[in-house]
Design a protein around this motif. Structure first.
Motif, short mmCIF file in Angstrom:
data_model
loop_
_atom_site.label_atom_id
_atom_site.label_comp_id
_atom_site.label_asym_id
_atom_site.label_seq_id
_atom_site.Cartn_x
_atom_site.Cartn_y
_atom_site.Cartn_z
N ASP A 64 43.28 48.00 54.95
CA ASP A 64 42.99 48.24 53.54
C ASP A 64 44.28 47.95 52.77
OD1 ASP A 64 42.42 49.15 51.01
OD2 ASP A 64 41.47 51.01 51.69
N TYR A 65 44.43 46.69 52.32
CA TYR A 65 45.66 46.27 51.66
C TYR A 65 45.88 47.02 50.35
CZ TYR A 65 45.81 42.58 55.12
OH TYR A 65 45.86 41.91 56.30
N ARG A 66 44.82 47.34 49.66
CA ARG A 66 44.95 48.07 48.41
C ARG A 66 45.58 49.43 48.66
NH1 ARG A 66 42.38 51.74 45.19
NH2 ARG A 66 42.32 51.28 42.97
N LEU A 67 45.07 50.15 49.66
CA LEU A 67 45.61 51.46 49.99
C LEU A 67 47.04 51.35 50.49
CD1 LEU A 67 45.02 54.46 50.18
CD2 LEU A 67 44.14 54.07 52.49
N GLU A 68 47.34 50.32 51.26
CA GLU A 68 48.71 50.11 51.72
C GLU A 68 49.66 49.87 50.55
OE1 GLU A 68 49.34 47.30 54.92
OE2 GLU A 68 47.38 47.80 55.76
N ASN A 96 54.06 45.14 38.93
CA ASN A 96 53.41 43.94 39.49
C ASN A 96 52.31 44.31 40.48
OD1 ASN A 96 54.90 42.09 38.04
ND2 ASN A 96 56.49 41.92 39.60
N THR A 97 52.59 45.29 41.32
CA THR A 97 51.58 45.71 42.30
C THR A 97 50.36 46.29 41.60
OG1 THR A 97 53.34 46.19 43.89
CG2 THR A 97 51.18 47.15 44.34
N ALA A 98 50.58 47.13 40.61
CA ALA A 98 49.46 47.71 39.85
C ALA A 98 48.66 46.61 39.16
CB ALA A 98 49.98 48.72 38.84
N ALA A 99 49.34 45.61 38.59
CA ALA A 99 48.65 44.50 37.92
C ALA A 99 47.81 43.70 38.92
CB ALA A 99 49.66 43.59 37.22
N LEU A 100 48.36 43.44 40.09
CA LEU A 100 47.61 42.69 41.11
C LEU A 100 46.40 43.48 41.60
CD1 LEU A 100 50.50 41.07 43.18
CD2 LEU A 100 48.80 39.90 41.77
N LEU A 101 46.57 44.79 41.79
CA LEU A 101 45.43 45.61 42.20
C LEU A 101 44.34 45.63 41.13
CD1 LEU A 101 47.29 48.63 43.83
CD2 LEU A 101 46.02 46.82 44.99
N HIS A 102 44.75 45.70 39.86
CA HIS A 102 43.79 45.66 38.77
C HIS A 102 43.06 44.31 38.75
CE1 HIS A 102 41.90 46.20 34.91
NE2 HIS A 102 42.45 45.08 34.50
N LEU A 103 43.80 43.22 38.91
CA LEU A 103 43.19 41.89 38.94
C LEU A 103 42.21 41.77 40.09
CD1 LEU A 103 43.03 38.99 37.87
CD2 LEU A 103 45.00 38.45 39.33
N ALA A 104 42.58 42.28 41.26
CA ALA A 104 41.68 42.24 42.42
C ALA A 104 40.40 43.02 42.13
CB ALA A 104 42.38 42.79 43.65
N ASP A 105 40.52 44.19 41.50
CA ASP A 105 39.34 44.98 41.15
C ASP A 105 38.44 44.23 40.17
OD1 ASP A 105 39.96 47.12 42.77
OD2 ASP A 105 40.96 48.26 41.17
N VAL A 106 39.04 43.56 39.20
CA VAL A 106 38.26 42.78 38.22
C VAL A 106 37.51 41.65 38.92
CG1 VAL A 106 38.45 41.21 36.24
CG2 VAL A 106 39.69 43.37 36.23
N ASN A 111 32.53 39.25 40.76
CA ASN A 111 31.77 38.57 41.81
C ASN A 111 30.53 39.36 42.21
OD1 ASN A 111 33.48 36.40 41.92
ND2 ASN A 111 34.68 37.20 43.62
N SER A 112 30.59 40.69 42.12
CA SER A 112 29.42 41.48 42.51
C SER A 112 28.34 41.47 41.45
CB SER A 112 29.83 42.92 42.82
OG SER A 112 30.32 43.55 41.66
#
Length: 114
Positions: A64-68, A96-106, A111-112
């Motif tokens: 779980d890369y997000r949790l890591e 930067n990490t928070a921004a990437l996690l937000h982008l991944a969630d978006v 996609n869903s």
């Protein structure tokens, strides 16, 4: 899983949809919540005897890369770094990490819904 005091594992037979054959799974009998894992296909009675001494093989856990990333961010407390430059770098990495996690969630949400 360590072997039991007798050196053997409990064996169960299950149908393999992939192989369309019976496969043997083992787990240590002394654990209350034993997890069974595949050891071999059942081709003869000798396979059952051999399986009793084989440690089950489990697929690799999905990371779980997000949790890591969140754990890594939480582990660096900028207030304890005692260096203004290092604090700025740590804060930038957190951002930067928070921004990437937000982008991944978006991306996942987009996609869903498509």
């Amino acid at each position: 899983m360590p072997t039991s005091s007798r050196g053997t594992y409990e064996v169960r037979a299950l149908w393999s949809e992939d192989d369309e054959e019976v496969e043997l799974h083992t787990a240590d009998w002394k654990y209350d919540l034993a997890v069974f894992g595949r050891v071999r296909l059942l081709r003869s009675l000798a396979d059952v005897a051999a399986a009793r001494r084989e440690t089950p093989k489990f697929p690799a856990l999905v990371r779980d890369y997000r949790l890591e990333a969140i754990r890594a961010m939480d582990s660096v407390n900028v207030d304890r770094l005692n260096n203004a430059y290092v604090e700025e770098i740590a804060t930038a990495i957190h951002g930067n990490t928070a921004a990437l996690l937000h982008l991944a969630d978006v991306i996942v949400r987009t996609n869903s819904t498509v």
